[in-house]
Design a protein around this motif. Structure first.
Motif, PDB file in Angstrom:
ATOM      1  N   ILE A 311       1.070  -0.744  -0.502  1.00 19.98           N
ATOM      2  CA  ILE A 311       0.229  -0.116   0.237  1.00 19.98           C
ATOM      3  C   ILE A 311       0.495   1.622  -0.066  1.00 19.98           C
ATOM      4  O   ILE A 311       0.571   2.300  -0.872  1.00 19.98           O
ATOM      5  CB  ILE A 311      -0.990   0.329   1.606  1.00 19.98           C
ATOM      6  CG1 ILE A 311      -1.578  -1.233   1.340  1.00 19.98           C
ATOM      7  CG2 ILE A 311      -1.743   1.412   1.636  1.00 19.98           C
ATOM      8  CD1 ILE A 311      -3.014  -1.320   0.255  1.00 19.98           C
ATOM      9  N   GLU A 312       1.874   1.247   0.708  1.00 24.48           N
ATOM     10  CA  GLU A 312       2.339   2.431   0.537  1.00 24.48           C
ATOM     11  C   GLU A 312       3.670   2.506  -0.098  1.00 24.48           C
ATOM     12  O   GLU A 312       4.060   3.695  -0.426  1.00 24.48           O
ATOM     13  CB  GLU A 312       3.618   2.182   2.496  1.00 24.48           C
ATOM     14  CG  GLU A 312       2.849   2.344   3.291  1.00 24.48           C
ATOM     15  CD  GLU A 312       3.779   2.271   4.053  1.00 24.48           C
ATOM     16  OE1 GLU A 312       3.671   3.342   5.607  1.00 24.48           O
ATOM     17  OE2 GLU A 312       4.660   1.684   4.416  1.00 24.48           O
ATOM     18  N   SER A 313       4.127   1.161  -1.037  1.00 19.32           N
ATOM     19  CA  SER A 313       4.458   1.421  -2.375  1.00 19.32           C
ATOM     20  C   SER A 313       3.586   2.125  -3.571  1.00 19.32           C
ATOM     21  O   SER A 313       3.881   2.651  -4.379  1.00 19.32           O
ATOM     22  CB  SER A 313       5.197   0.721  -2.664  1.00 19.32           C
ATOM     23  OG  SER A 313       3.701  -0.733  -3.746  1.00 19.32           O
ATOM     24  N   CYS A 314       2.206   2.217  -2.520  1.00 20.88           N
ATOM     25  CA  CYS A 314       1.239   2.799  -3.827  1.00 20.88           C
ATOM     26  C   CYS A 314       1.066   4.437  -3.384  1.00 20.88           C
ATOM     27  O   CYS A 314       0.092   5.366  -4.499  1.00 20.88           O
ATOM     28  CB  CYS A 314       0.130   2.261  -4.489  1.00 20.88           C
ATOM     29  SG  CYS A 314       0.584   0.194  -5.425  1.00 20.88           S
ATOM     30  N   GLY A 315       2.034   4.683  -3.013  1.00 19.85           N
ATOM     31  CA  GLY A 315       1.560   6.557  -1.965  1.00 19.85           C
ATOM     32  C   GLY A 315       0.482   6.295  -1.471  1.00 19.85           C
ATOM     33  O   GLY A 315       0.722   7.851  -1.054  1.00 19.85           O
ATOM     34  N   ALA A 316      -0.218   5.903  -0.466  1.00 22.91           N
ATOM     35  CA  ALA A 316      -0.952   5.917   0.316  1.00 22.91           C
ATOM     36  C   ALA A 316      -0.802   5.757   2.090  1.00 22.91           C
ATOM     37  O   ALA A 316       0.891   5.274   1.432  1.00 22.91           O
ATOM     38  CB  ALA A 316      -2.282   5.048   0.164  1.00 22.91           C
ATOM     39  N   LEU A 341     -13.703   2.015  -6.464  1.00 22.24           N
ATOM     40  CA  LEU A 341     -12.888   2.142  -7.348  1.00 22.24           C
ATOM     41  C   LEU A 341     -11.785   3.478  -7.096  1.00 22.24           C
ATOM     42  O   LEU A 341     -10.452   3.669  -7.357  1.00 22.24           O
ATOM     43  CB  LEU A 341     -13.464   2.721  -8.287  1.00 22.24           C
ATOM     44  CG  LEU A 341     -14.423   1.529  -9.223  1.00 22.24           C
ATOM     45  CD1 LEU A 341     -15.302   2.222  -9.619  1.00 22.24           C
ATOM     46  CD2 LEU A 341     -13.990   0.092  -8.973  1.00 22.24           C
ATOM     47  N   PRO A 342     -12.207   4.287  -5.687  1.00 18.74           N
ATOM     48  CA  PRO A 342     -10.921   4.863  -5.869  1.00 18.74           C
ATOM     49  C   PRO A 342     -10.372   4.910  -5.405  1.00 18.74           C
ATOM     50  O   PRO A 342      -8.822   5.542  -5.523  1.00 18.74           O
ATOM     51  CB  PRO A 342     -12.091   6.643  -4.774  1.00 18.74           C
ATOM     52  CG  PRO A 342     -13.091   6.503  -5.263  1.00 18.74           C
ATOM     53  CD  PRO A 342     -13.287   4.719  -5.566  1.00 18.74           C
ATOM     54  N   LEU A 343      -9.583   3.727  -4.710  1.00 24.66           N
ATOM     55  CA  LEU A 343      -8.780   3.110  -3.442  1.00 24.66           C
ATOM     56  C   LEU A 343      -7.725   2.537  -4.449  1.00 24.66           C
ATOM     57  O   LEU A 343      -6.333   1.900  -4.372  1.00 24.66           O
ATOM     58  CB  LEU A 343      -9.115   3.402  -2.645  1.00 24.66           C
ATOM     59  CG  LEU A 343      -9.347   3.887  -1.309  1.00 24.66           C
ATOM     60  CD1 LEU A 343      -9.681   3.091   0.231  1.00 24.66           C
ATOM     61  CD2 LEU A 343      -8.260   5.303  -1.172  1.00 24.66           C
ATOM     62  N   LYS A 344      -8.297   1.648  -6.421  1.00 22.45           N
ATOM     63  CA  LYS A 344      -7.515   1.095  -6.651  1.00 22.45           C
ATOM     64  C   LYS A 344      -6.148   1.304  -6.767  1.00 22.45           C
ATOM     65  O   LYS A 344      -4.859   1.055  -7.206  1.00 22.45           O
ATOM     66  CB  LYS A 344      -8.307   0.349  -7.840  1.00 22.45           C
ATOM     67  CG  LYS A 344      -9.538   0.176  -7.456  1.00 22.45           C
ATOM     68  CD  LYS A 344      -9.561  -1.663  -6.832  1.00 22.45           C
ATOM     69  CE  LYS A 344     -10.476  -2.528  -6.056  1.00 22.45           C
ATOM     70  NZ  LYS A 344     -10.500  -3.719  -5.428  1.00 22.45           N
ATOM     71  N   LYS A 345      -5.856   2.963  -7.218  1.00 21.86           N
ATOM     72  CA  LYS A 345      -4.538   3.013  -7.669  1.00 21.86           C
ATOM     73  C   LYS A 345      -3.441   3.528  -6.367  1.00 21.86           C
ATOM     74  O   LYS A 345      -2.443   3.632  -6.608  1.00 21.86           O
ATOM     75  CB  LYS A 345      -4.815   4.857  -8.588  1.00 21.86           C
ATOM     76  CG  LYS A 345      -4.738   5.825  -7.163  1.00 21.86           C
ATOM     77  CD  LYS A 345      -5.525   7.364  -7.915  1.00 21.86           C
ATOM     78  CE  LYS A 345      -6.665   8.049  -7.223  1.00 21.86           C
ATOM     79  NZ  LYS A 345      -6.255   9.567  -7.636  1.00 21.86           N
ATOM     80  N   TYR A 346      -4.519   3.574  -5.415  1.00 20.43           N
ATOM     81  CA  TYR A 346      -3.209   2.983  -3.527  1.00 20.43           C
ATOM     82  C   TYR A 346      -3.260   1.339  -3.413  1.00 20.43           C
ATOM     83  O   TYR A 346      -2.391   1.622  -2.609  1.00 20.43           O
ATOM     84  CB  TYR A 346      -3.965   3.863  -3.019  1.00 20.43           C
ATOM     85  CG  TYR A 346      -4.458   5.373  -2.905  1.00 20.43           C
ATOM     86  CD1 TYR A 346      -3.284   6.078  -3.049  1.00 20.43           C
ATOM     87  CD2 TYR A 346      -5.446   6.449  -3.605  1.00 20.43           C
ATOM     88  CE1 TYR A 346      -3.104   7.369  -3.801  1.00 20.43           C
ATOM     89  CE2 TYR A 346      -5.407   6.785  -3.750  1.00 20.43           C
ATOM     90  CZ  TYR A 346      -4.480   8.483  -3.593  1.00 20.43           C
ATOM     91  OH  TYR A 346      -4.245   9.959  -4.362  1.00 20.43           O
ATOM     92  N   GLY A 347      -3.450   0.526  -4.651  1.00 20.72           N
ATOM     93  CA  GLY A 347      -2.266  -0.995  -3.746  1.00 20.72           C
ATOM     94  C   GLY A 347      -3.793  -1.663  -3.305  1.00 20.72           C
ATOM     95  O   GLY A 347      -3.885  -2.954  -3.100  1.00 20.72           O
TER      96      GLY A 347
END
Length: 447
Positions: A311-316, A341-347
């Motif tokens: 999760i943290e590697s994706c910027g969250a 869907l809003p959190l998919k880009k955060y891993g």
């Protein structure tokens, strides 16, 4: 009450039915009441064995150099008779017959005489059972009648039961929420596969209801094209997440349902023995084996180090709420789910964690699926103990959801109990079950 039995040893004879409580050796036969197996009175030596110490009997046995040993499973005060009349011990059939001692008698020949009609079962923790428990030959002793899968039983050399869907216990309670966002499904996909699933929605029940309606269709589609159940589950999770994402992006872009999501714990059972589990989120699958809880899933929470790194590697950011529960960007308390869907880009991924387990119906009593409303207040072993105190799976599912609310759960509580071959084998005592923090489970008993 004094009980005594007279035994006669003959040099040869067929075996006796084991459900009478008699034991036999390869070359000797222990007969009852002074008669042989043909019902004829014999003139051979007679020995007496009673449940109460009989000094006359002991003296007679000592004279004939018969050795006794102490019982190891409850009959400490009474002797056990070990006999054998190996033919080559007696060169002359007219000579007086004797007995071999335990020390000189091979274990394959000498067997203990047990109390008539009662046998011990080590898997039942040394408790006595009236009749015979067939676990030693691959069957089971339970309180649910299950049909036998003949083909699978012949192939494996063990009796394999067919899980009766009508016997599966289910319960789902609203709790202290405005609506119930939990869903579950039980379905027979084919003659080969059974499907069990539990889904816990968040930000509404749209995603969990969607999975309840469409997961079985996706599983059937991939099972017709892919022999590997792990691939079937993974592809089904990915496909349903993509279909849900397209629907939400098209029709719910400005709606609160756009951020809805759901956990998913899906079980595929092949031939009643091969269990494959796909899992995202914090719903759980538990297996009762030997009366102990075996966790088949692992909660996907931000405090899991592997999940946290992804999760943290994706910027969250992982931030706790006011109760100290870590959440992804302060919004979601899990790192894997379908939807959101809003959190998919955060891993936050829909890729499931796969677990494969081979069932052993001689030891496995049931499979339990529970939502986080249950697991938040009840440990895995507590779920197993409560279920073992119930007479049937439907009672167990209701009891677990009720106990979760009693112990302070404010979420929806859902439970699915699938009975397996050893159902009822690890029943707890009729008394209360004590646990930590002063909590007490009081089993409901018939009046």
């Amino acid at each position: 009450m004094k009980m005594s039995a007279m035994f006669i040893v003959s040099s040869h004879g067929p075996r006796l039915a084991s459900n009478t409580g008699w034991q036999f050796c390869r070359s000797g036969l222990i007969c009852h009441q002074g008669k042989n197996i043909a019902g004829e009175t014999t003139l051979q030596k007679q020995c007496y064995c009673s449940l109460i110490k009989n000094h006359d009997c002991d003296e007679l046995l000592l004279k004939r150099r018969i050795r006794f040993t102490k019982s190891k499973d409850g009959f400490v005060e009474h002797s056990r008779l070990f006999t054998s009349s190996v033919p080559n011990l007696y060169q002359n059939i007219n000579k007086t017959r004797g007995f071999l001692s335990r020390k000189n008698c091979p274990s394959a020949v000498c067997t203990p005489v047990r109390q008539m009609g009662i046998l011990s079962d080590p898997e039942n923790k040394g408790k006595k059972q009236v009749g015979i428990n067939f676990d030693t030959i691959g069957s089971w002793n339970n309180r649910i009648n299950m049909p036998i899968l003949m083909k699978e039983s012949i192939q494996t050399g063990k009796l394999i039961p067919q899980i009766p869907l009508e016997k599966i216990g289910t319960a789902s309670l609203l709790g202290r929420r405005n609506r119930n966002e939990d869903r579950y499904t039980i379905k027979k996909l084919s003659a080969e596969y059974l499907y069990f699933g539990i889904f816990d929605g968040h930000n509404g029940d749209f995603a969990s209801a969607f999975l309840e309606s469409h997961m079985s269709d996706s599983l059937s589609f991939w099972l017709s094209r892919e022999p590997d159940e792990s691939v079937v589950l993974r592809q089904s999770f990915i496909d349903l997440n993509n279909i849900l994402a397209r629907h939400l992006s098209t029709y719910c872009l400005d709606d609160e349902q756009f951020s809805s999501g759901s956990t998913a714990t899906v079980c595929l059972l092949q031939h009643s023995t091969e269990l494959t589990i796909g899992h995202v989120g914090d719903t759980r699958a538990l297996l009762c084996r030997g009366g102990k809880a075996i966790a088949l899933t692992q909660d996907h929470n931000p405090d899991n180090m592997e999940e946290k790194r992804r999760i943290e590697s994706c910027g969250a950011a992982i931030t706790p709420n006011s109760l100290g529960t870590p959440k992804v960007n302060g919004k979601l308390s899990m790192t894997r789910c379908i939807g959101n869907l809003p959190l998919k880009k955060y891993g936050v991924t829909e890729h499931p964690e796969i677990q494969i387990k081979k069932l052993d119906h001689g030891r496995d009593a049931f499979l339990a699926l529970v939502s986080d409303g249950v697991s938040f207040v009840l440990s895995d072993q507590e779920v197993v103990d409560i279920t073992c105190s119930c007479s049937d799976p439907k009672e167990a599912a209701s009891r677990i959801t009720d106990q979760a609310l009693q112990f302070g759960s404010e979420d929806n509580t859902t439970c699915v109990i699938i009975p397996l071959g050893a159902w009822g084998k690890y029943s707890t005592d009729t008394g209360t079950i004590q646990y930590s923090f002063g909590r007490t489970f009081v089993p409901i008993r018939d009046s």
